[in-house]
Design an enzyme around this catalytic site. Structure first.
Site, mmCIF file in Angstrom:
data_model
loop_
_atom_site.group_PDB
_atom_site.id
_atom_site.type_symbol
_atom_site.label_atom_id
_atom_site.label_comp_id
_atom_site.label_asym_id
_atom_site.label_seq_id
_atom_site.Cartn_x
_atom_site.Cartn_y
_atom_site.Cartn_z
ATOM 1 C CE LYS A 24 -0.439 -0.062 5.058
ATOM 2 N NZ LYS A 24 -1.303 0.277 6.204
ATOM 3 C CG HIS A 30 -8.713 -2.829 -0.629
ATOM 4 N ND1 HIS A 30 -9.663 -3.539 0.079
ATOM 5 C CD2 HIS A 30 -8.067 -3.744 -1.393
ATOM 6 C CE1 HIS A 30 -9.590 -4.816 -0.235
ATOM 7 N NE2 HIS A 30 -8.621 -4.973 -1.131
#
Length: 593
Positions: free
Chosen positions: A416, A462
């Site tokens: 991420k 996400h």
């Protein structure tokens, strides 16, 4: 500065780099433990990591350690720093490490070592007479610590388990330059004045009650603020091609087992029984988003498909970690899940990065970016992780956005990008994130029909921007010190009648303002005007509008503006239409996309 690694080699890092800062503060924690052991030899040492701002160490004292003891420990730390102790590292077998800790009477260290594999080599770092097992890294000499301050003490259960013994946690901060410590202490003083818990109560934004620890109540003004953020969020997402969905607050255990959360996130989840089946209250929205995607078949022509959700999330945070709106058990997460083809990955990452930039700059935040890589507790193949990590790198590199690498801190399903915003007094807050996920589409067997007519697996992003809306409100309260910009202020205008005789005129002005979409209220109390003005200033209202005999006769208002000077500035008499136009212009400049 040189950083000593557990294999005995050194590398160069600056204090400004994340790795350098962690090593510096980790060494400072060891210096703290060494000072405590010198002064109070019977004390047992537990753990002492670097944290986001400084370090702490947990101790089991043989007496009641209080704030009064901190200065003595701090003085001993400064003495150790002045001794210029070099750090050395060596490896021991598990058996030798256990024997060493047994000999030195350190039961907490013994317990930690016993959890390690029998054949594992354990690194020990030594400075002077003090040594402990540690994975490092550390700076090479204590003399590099030019300024140190012990800040506070708190209780902490051993290993975070309330069934274990309560230890004493000592928090501290240190720097390679004395001026940095002075700046940091000044920032702490300013932060006290901006504490969102105090301001949130004074401004009527939110409340916390013993009947629901970690479950914030939003008061009328707080709901206005929250809804303004949500309205802005919705407007921005509609413009950027997102479709909003809503998924249930709880779903059955089987879903969470499929997603991997039951195995990897179970300790943070609340569960309940429904019709003799186990359900979990959602700690995040992604499994529900997967079900929405799977309810119909999809063609490559539909992708990327961007599904956004303001999901009500519950997480089982330990009571000792709860902190106002910053750490709660219930919050609204501005989640979104993007389903895409492999060819669309870079473009979609960059679109999200630009969206995050748009939002943060609207609130006056600068930010920096961290790339978090594969953790030990992860799912998926090494090839998938390498591909996903490289895609995040490529997206940032091609945009010219610099980033630091945060090794091993990715989500369990993928790497991420974390966006750390910087507030008005220099503190950083991790809010936005872009997580690239190859795993959930596989686990849920998600598909789309490609141009070749065959079935393919989508890739998933996400992402959040605010992160937690509740936490973002807490950050905004402290960032603005409660003085929200006009467009975001729960009350934009406070009407101050000189006396009760002018309440009817104040009501007519109030109606004109509200008809124009301006959030206004009247102070109807039977108090002197000076008192009402001071109260409005404490409420940090952008516009204070006085109505009395002259204003009523002229059909005008007298205006004071909060942000026009050091305190506030009198604008004198204005036509009501002029005031409305000024407020609307200020609001539209701030909210336009």
């Amino acid at each position: 500065m040189k950083i000593l690694l557990s294999n005995g080699t050194c590398t160069e890092k600056t204090f400004e780099e994340a790795e350098g800062k962690r090593a510096f503060w980790h060494t400072s924690a060891h210096v703290l433990a060494q000072a405590v052991k010198r002064l109070y030899p019977e004390t047992k040492c537990a753990i002492g990591p670097a944290i986001e701002n400084g370090f702490y160490y947990d101790f089991d004292f043989a007496f009641s350690f209080t704030e009064e003891h901190l200065r003595a420990v701090e003085a001993e730390m400064k003495k150790i720093v002045g001794e210029s102790l070099s750090l050395q590292v060596c490896e021991r077998s598990r058996a030798d490490a256990l024997a060493y800790m047994q000999e030195h009477g350190e039961p907490y260290k013994l317990e930690l070592i016993q959890t390690l594999p029998a054949d594992e080599k354990i690194s020990f770092y030594r400075q002077g007479e003090y040594a402990e097992f540690c994975a490092g890294p550390h700076i090479t000499n204590t003399c590099q610590i030019k300024a140190v301050r012990l800040l506070s003490i708190a209780g902490a259960y051993w290993r975070g388990d309330e069934h274990n013994k309560m230890l004493t946690r000592i928090y501290g901060i240190s720097f390679p330059r004395a001026a940095q410590l002075e700046e940091y202490l000044n920032m702490l003083e300013e932060a006290k004045l901006r504490d969102h818990r105090r301001l949130g109560k004074e401004l009527g934004i939110f409340a916390l009650f013993d009947e629901g620890a970690g479950l914030p109540f939003f008061l009328p003004k707080g709901i206005i603020l929250k809804n303004l953020l949500i309205d802005y969020w919705r407007m921005l997402h509609q413009k950027n091609g997102y479709q909003e969905i809503s998924t249930p607050i709880m779903l059955n255990r089987q879903l969470w087992e499929t997603s991997g959360h039951w195995e990897h996130y179970r300790e943070s989840m609340y569960t309940t029984m429904v019709d003799d089946a186990e359900y979990a209250i959602k700690p995040m929205s992604c499994p529900g988003g997967m079900l929405v995607y799977k309810q119909t078949s999809h063609s490559y022509r539909e992708l990327p498909l961007r599904l956004a959700e303001l999901g009500l999330i519950h997480r089982n945070e330990k009571s000792g970690t709860l902190h106002g709106l910053m750490r709660v058990r219930e919050f609204t997460q501005d989640d979104a899940h993007i389903f895409m083809t492999p060819e669309q990955i870079i473009d979609e990452i960059q679109r999200v990065a630009k969206l995050i930039d748009t939002v943060y700059r609207k609130f006056g935040f600068d930010y920096h970016v961290g790339l978090s890589t594969q953790p030990e507790n992860s799912i998926g193949s090494a090839e998938d992780w390498a591909m996903a990590t490289q895609a995040l790198r490529n997206a940032m590199d091609s945009m010219g956005i610099s980033y630091f690498v945060n090794e091993g801190d990715g989500a369990f399903y993928g790497p991420k990008l974390d966006f750390h915003l910087k507030d008005s007094i220099g503190r950083t807050w991790q809010c936005g994130t872009i997580q690239l996920d190859f795993q959930l589409p596989q686990r849920f067997e998600a598909e789309y029909i490609g141009a070749d007519g065959a079935r393919h697996r989508p890739i998933m992003i996400h992402r959040v921007i605010f992160g937690s809306i509740e936490r973002f409100i807490g950050i905004l309260i402290e960032h603005y010190a409660g003085k929200f910009p006009v467009w975001l202020s729960p009350v934009q205008v406070k009407l101050l009648p000189v006396s009760d005789r002018y309440l009817p005129y104040a009501d007519s002005v109030l109606k004109s303002l509200r008809d124009a979409g301006i959030r206004a209220e009247t102070d109807t109390r039977d108090e002197k005007l000076g008192y009402k003005i001071r109260e409005a200033q404490l409420d940090k209202v952008p516009y204070m509008v006085i109505v009395g005999e002259r204003e009523q006769a002229d059909n005008t208002v007298s205006v004071r503006q909060r942000d026009a000077g050091p305190e506030c500035q009198e604008h004198g008499e204005m036509q009501i239409t002029e005031l409305i136009a000024q407020i609307q212009a200020c609001s539209s400049q701030t909210t336009e996309l």
